[in-house]
Each structure stands twice: as structure tokens, then as C-alpha cells.
Write a protein that holds these residues in place. Structure first.
Motif, PDB file in Angstrom:
ATOM      1  N   GLY A  58      91.206  32.360  28.735  1.00  0.00           N
ATOM      2  CA  GLY A  58      90.176  33.187  29.327  1.00  0.00           C
ATOM      3  C   GLY A  58      90.504  33.705  30.712  1.00  0.00           C
ATOM      4  N   ILE A  59      89.732  34.692  31.113  1.00  0.00           N
ATOM      5  CA  ILE A  59      89.830  35.246  32.456  1.00  0.00           C
ATOM      6  C   ILE A  59      88.775  34.546  33.297  1.00  0.00           C
ATOM      7  CG2 ILE A  59      89.541  37.317  33.860  1.00  0.00           C
ATOM      8  CD1 ILE A  59      90.491  38.902  31.378  1.00  0.00           C
ATOM      9  N   TRP A  60      89.228  33.932  34.357  1.00  0.00           N
ATOM     10  CA  TRP A  60      88.346  33.193  35.274  1.00  0.00           C
ATOM     11  C   TRP A  60      88.639  33.674  36.682  1.00  0.00           C
ATOM     12  CZ3 TRP A  60      84.996  29.203  33.702  1.00  0.00           C
ATOM     13  CH2 TRP A  60      85.122  28.802  32.369  1.00  0.00           C
ATOM     14  N   GLY A  61      87.637  34.098  37.394  1.00  0.00           N
ATOM     15  CA  GLY A  61      87.837  34.558  38.764  1.00  0.00           C
ATOM     16  C   GLY A  61      88.763  35.750  38.872  1.00  0.00           C
ATOM     17  N   GLY A  62      88.882  36.509  37.812  1.00  0.00           N
ATOM     18  CA  GLY A  62      89.720  37.703  37.815  1.00  0.00           C
ATOM     19  C   GLY A  62      91.181  37.467  37.496  1.00  0.00           C
ATOM     20  N   LEU A  63      91.536  36.246  37.106  1.00  0.00           N
ATOM     21  CA  LEU A  63      92.936  35.950  36.801  1.00  0.00           C
ATOM     22  C   LEU A  63      93.121  35.541  35.345  1.00  0.00           C
ATOM     23  CD1 LEU A  63      94.035  33.924  39.955  1.00  0.00           C
ATOM     24  CD2 LEU A  63      94.227  36.376  39.539  1.00  0.00           C
ATOM     25  N   LEU A  64      94.251  35.968  34.783  1.00  0.00           N
ATOM     26  CA  LEU A  64      94.643  35.555  33.433  1.00  0.00           C
ATOM     27  C   LEU A  64      95.220  34.142  33.505  1.00  0.00           C
ATOM     28  CD1 LEU A  64      96.412  38.838  32.318  1.00  0.00           C
ATOM     29  CD2 LEU A  64      94.224  37.987  31.492  1.00  0.00           C
TER      30      LEU A  64
END
Length: 76
Positions: free
Chosen positions: A57-63
Motif C-alpha cells: 500500500g501507499i502510506w504517507g505518499g510513499l510506495l
């Protein structure tokens, strides 16, 4: 810089945007990453994902691969 307010984009948008399939590029998830930029929960979201070792998932804008680099002890 002004902080965003309101609900997190991942809470109101298409959930599929935040769950990339392995091997897909950052470009394919540009809308989700852009939504994270102004999210009021971005810092907390990213901190959670790194601390918890979230692998998807993408969390805080990071892959995932970007978070893995961030979490490395030798990361600057």
C-alpha cells in the motif's frame, strides 16, 4: 505552508488507488500520491507504516520500496 484539513483522501477516494500491485510504477499511482501531499494525516500515516513495517500500500505518499529505503538504518 498551510496544513490541509478534512478527511484523509484514502478514506473517501477509491481504495484501489492506495494498494498497488507489485511491480507497478509510481506513475500509475500518481493520483494517490498527490492526494497524500495535502493530507492532514500524512506524517502520522507514514510514521505508522515505517514503524509497523507495512509492506503493501501507499502510506504517507510513499510506495513500499520507498518506505523500505526510508526505514533502512543507513538512510540519511
Amino acid at each position: 505552508m498551510l496544513a490541509a484539513t478534512g478527511p484523509a483522501p484514502c478514506a473517501i477516494g477509491d481504495p484501489e488507488q492506495w494498494w498497488p500491485i507489485r511491480g507497478e510504477s509510481r506513475d500509475e499511482y500518481a493520483d494517490a500520491v498527490a492526494g497524500c501531499r495535502m493530507c492532514p494525516a500524512r506524517v502520522a500515516c507514514l510514521a505508522y507504516a515505517v514503524a509497523a513495517g507495512e509492506r503493501r500500500g501507499i502510506w504517507g505518499g510513499l510506495l513500499p520500496r520507498e518506505r523500505l529505503q526510508l526505514a533502512r538504518p543507513d538512510a540519511a
